[in-house]
Enzyme design. Sequence first.
Site, PDB file in Angstrom:
ATOM      1  N   HIS A 271      18.113  52.068  60.324  1.00 38.93           N
ATOM      2  CA  HIS A 271      17.349  50.874  60.698  1.00 38.93           C
ATOM      3  C   HIS A 271      18.255  49.934  61.473  1.00 38.93           C
ATOM      4  O   HIS A 271      19.430  49.816  61.205  1.00 38.93           O
ATOM      5  CB  HIS A 271      16.820  50.169  59.440  1.00 38.93           C
ATOM      6  CG  HIS A 271      15.687  49.257  59.724  1.00 38.93           C
ATOM      7  ND1 HIS A 271      15.866  47.966  60.162  1.00 38.93           N
ATOM      8  CD2 HIS A 271      14.352  49.459  59.681  1.00 38.93           C
ATOM      9  CE1 HIS A 271      14.690  47.397  60.345  1.00 38.93           C
ATOM     10  NE2 HIS A 271      13.747  48.278  60.071  1.00 38.93           N
ATOM     11  N   ASP A 328       9.388  54.434  56.857  1.00 36.61           N
ATOM     12  CA  ASP A 328       8.623  55.595  57.354  1.00 36.61           C
ATOM     13  C   ASP A 328       8.944  56.889  56.622  1.00 36.61           C
ATOM     14  O   ASP A 328       8.286  57.906  56.860  1.00 36.61           O
ATOM     15  CB  ASP A 328       8.915  55.787  58.846  1.00 36.61           C
ATOM     16  CG  ASP A 328       8.359  54.642  59.665  1.00 36.61           C
ATOM     17  OD1 ASP A 328       9.090  54.072  60.496  1.00 36.61           O
ATOM     18  OD2 ASP A 328       7.183  54.284  59.444  1.00 36.61           O
TER      19      ASP A 328
HETATM   20  C1  SDX Z   1      10.732  51.156  62.111  1.00 38.15           C
HETATM   21  O1  SDX Z   1      12.844  46.962  63.650  1.00 38.15           O
HETATM   22  C2  SDX Z   1      12.065  47.158  62.680  1.00 38.15           C
HETATM   23  O2  SDX Z   1      11.940  46.338  61.800  1.00 38.15           O
HETATM   24  C3  SDX Z   1      11.277  48.465  62.698  1.00 38.15           C
HETATM   25  C4  SDX Z   1      10.455  48.745  61.468  1.00 38.15           C
HETATM   26  C5  SDX Z   1       9.316  47.774  61.330  1.00 38.15           C
HETATM   27  O3  SDX Z   1       8.846  47.560  60.200  1.00 38.15           O
HETATM   28  O4  SDX Z   1       8.821  47.289  62.390  1.00 38.15           O
HETATM   29  O5  SDX Z   1      11.254  48.687  60.307  1.00 38.15           O
HETATM   30  C6  SDX Z   1       9.810  50.128  61.539  1.00 38.15           C
HETATM   31  O6  SDX Z   1      10.722  51.378  63.288  1.00 38.15           O
HETATM   32  C7  SDX Z   1      11.694  51.860  61.196  1.00 38.15           C
HETATM   33  C8  SDX Z   1      12.649  52.858  61.957  1.00 38.15           C
HETATM   34  C9  SDX Z   1      11.864  54.156  62.167  1.00 38.15           C
HETATM   35  N1  SDX Z   1      12.608  55.069  63.033  1.00 38.15           N
HETATM   36  C10 SDX Z   1      13.177  56.189  62.557  1.00 38.15           C
HETATM   37  O7  SDX Z   1      13.173  56.525  61.371  1.00 38.15           O
HETATM   38  C11 SDX Z   1      13.819  57.071  63.625  1.00 38.15           C
HETATM   39  C12 SDX Z   1      15.194  57.521  63.159  1.00 38.15           C
HETATM   40  N2  SDX Z   1      16.085  56.365  63.112  1.00 38.15           N
HETATM   41  C13 SDX Z   1      16.963  56.154  64.236  1.00 38.15           C
HETATM   42  O8  SDX Z   1      16.402  56.443  65.475  1.00 38.15           O
HETATM   43  C14 SDX Z   1      17.765  54.865  64.123  1.00 38.15           C
HETATM   44  O9  SDX Z   1      18.212  54.766  62.839  1.00 38.15           O
HETATM   45  C15 SDX Z   1      17.130  53.553  64.520  1.00 38.15           C
HETATM   46  C16 SDX Z   1      16.679  53.572  65.926  1.00 38.15           C
HETATM   47  C17 SDX Z   1      15.992  53.234  63.629  1.00 38.15           C
HETATM   48  C18 SDX Z   1      18.191  52.478  64.331  1.00 38.15           C
HETATM   49  O10 SDX Z   1      19.267  52.814  65.113  1.00 38.15           O
HETATM   50  P1  SDX Z   1      20.576  51.866  65.103  1.00 38.15           P
HETATM   51  O11 SDX Z   1      20.689  51.068  63.863  1.00 38.15           O
HETATM   52  O12 SDX Z   1      20.612  51.130  66.390  1.00 38.15           O
HETATM   53  O13 SDX Z   1      21.711  52.871  65.012  1.00 38.15           O
HETATM   54  P2  SDX Z   1      22.271  53.624  66.257  1.00 38.15           P
HETATM   55  O14 SDX Z   1      21.149  54.277  66.990  1.00 38.15           O
HETATM   56  O15 SDX Z   1      23.193  52.709  66.988  1.00 38.15           O
HETATM   57  O16 SDX Z   1      23.097  54.749  65.486  1.00 38.15           O
HETATM   58  C19 SDX Z   1      24.315  54.414  64.806  1.00 38.15           C
HETATM   59  C20 SDX Z   1      24.872  55.774  64.362  1.00 38.15           C
HETATM   60  C21 SDX Z   1      24.874  56.787  65.498  1.00 38.15           C
HETATM   61  O17 SDX Z   1      25.875  57.738  65.198  1.00 38.15           O
HETATM   62  P3  SDX Z   1      27.247  57.711  66.095  1.00 38.15           P
HETATM   63  O18 SDX Z   1      26.819  57.701  67.551  1.00 38.15           O
HETATM   64  O19 SDX Z   1      27.946  56.416  65.684  1.00 38.15           O
HETATM   65  O20 SDX Z   1      27.982  58.958  65.700  1.00 38.15           O
HETATM   66  O21 SDX Z   1      23.987  56.308  63.345  1.00 38.15           O
HETATM   67  C22 SDX Z   1      23.429  57.518  63.827  1.00 38.15           C
HETATM   68  C23 SDX Z   1      23.539  57.482  65.338  1.00 38.15           C
HETATM   69  O22 SDX Z   1      23.547  58.808  65.873  1.00 38.15           O
HETATM   70  N3  SDX Z   1      22.016  57.511  63.389  1.00 38.15           N
HETATM   71  C24 SDX Z   1      21.415  58.563  62.874  1.00 38.15           C
HETATM   72  C25 SDX Z   1      20.120  58.129  62.552  1.00 38.15           C
HETATM   73  N4  SDX Z   1      19.979  56.830  62.888  1.00 38.15           N
HETATM   74  C26 SDX Z   1      21.175  56.458  63.413  1.00 38.15           C
HETATM   75  N5  SDX Z   1      21.837  59.841  62.667  1.00 38.15           N
HETATM   76  C27 SDX Z   1      20.933  60.673  62.124  1.00 38.15           C
HETATM   77  N6  SDX Z   1      19.666  60.315  61.762  1.00 38.15           N
HETATM   78  C28 SDX Z   1      19.239  59.070  61.978  1.00 38.15           C
HETATM   79  N7  SDX Z   1      17.988  58.722  61.635  1.00 38.15           N
END
Ligand code: SDX
Length: 390
Positions: A271, A328
Amino acid sequence: TTGDVTYDIGFMNTAGTKSAITFIDGDEGILRYRGYPIEQLAQHSSFVEVTYLLIYGELPTADELEAFDNRLRRHTLLHEDLKGFFAGFPRDAHPMPVLSSAVSALSTFYQDSLNPFDKQQVELSTFRLLAKMPVIAAYAHKKSIGQPMLYPDNSLNSVENFLRMCFGLPTEHYELDPLVVKALDTLLILHADHEQNCSTSTVRLVGSSNANLFASVSAGINALFGPLHGGANEAVLNMLRKIKAEGIKPEDFMEKVKNKEDGVKLMGFGHRVYKNYDPRAKIVKGIADELLEKLGIDDELLDIAKRLEEKALADDYFVERKLYPNVDFYTGVIYKAMGFPEKMFTVLFALGRLPGWIAQWREMIEDPATKIGRPRQLYTGSPERNYPLD
Ligand code: SDX
């Protein structure tokens, strides 16, 4: 310092806007609507009461709540020509673009409630949207399964009506299951608002041009459809189905995620704000256990989800990146148990988030100081150069 929290200047420089509606502390895993903790609202309130709270800022008295609910019920009917709108979509249309199209089209049918600066028109468009969007969502579902659409029954509240319009048939009486009604009502509360997330920021940004409420919310629906945002609940189910169908061990799947094979992510995890367990996910997990047990459903996908969570929470890769289940991760298993197809999962998220979108749009219209306004950029393109005339 605002309220009970002190922000550093860095945070304030990145803040998109001020708002008095929802408070999140991502490090502590705190979520409050108008100051009330989400845990208390989920346990004691109802979706219609939380809708009132988010929009008007205070919990309603019993009389205020009854008047609010009664007025909502009077606006459930769609214009018959709008009902014809659905005939034009292909049978396999995803209900999210159908929903955003029909919500946008509301501004062509209800032209007497489009002025954002006329308080009566804002109230009228608020009630019309709250009452009609569940009907549009139910029609989108019926269209996708080739079944006849039912007219709303105003003796029911919005959640009961929605379930009846999704699963009822004109040929027989539909018996509402109070367990399912209560579970869906609570899930909608959990989704009702979430500060300046992608779709809410979209609603505010579109609304900041003085676009009407229907147009602004239609844009928010499109933003929510993205798999990294609201589309994640559908993506989680697809992920769990794939793991089950291919007989992948959860630990092997986790290796794929950690190695970022084919960009695979653990959907439903992580998140932008919560760097702790999403407080909503805790409640959703409890609903999943309770509802499936009471319905006598033994879903292997829930077991797979739990094993993935267990492994992730004990794995340094996820712990170091502060990746926890978000709202989710477990919702799809519940929606599936209720009988919804995966394509409807994000529509359910949109129905929950609607009061928040409306409350945030109204706040921005009432207080232009909370407008996100016009974002600037850091220019990284070519320096000035002249057009070649030779
Ligand atoms: C919602 O904003 C809100 O409030 C949204 C929401 C709402 O109520 O409106 O809460 C609803 O959208 C919840 C999120 C739903 N999405 C997912 O579940 C999709 C999977 N999650 C990711 O795409 C990700 O976690 C995000 C987009 C939600 C958040 O990304 P961040 O916090 O910006 O983290 P990042 O993309 O910068 O990643 C940081 C690290 C990375 O690794 P490195 O490059 O440092 O090696 O964490 C890793 C990412 O690759 N990472 C994950 C991951 N999420 C982040 N690795 C594996 N699985 C994941 N889900």
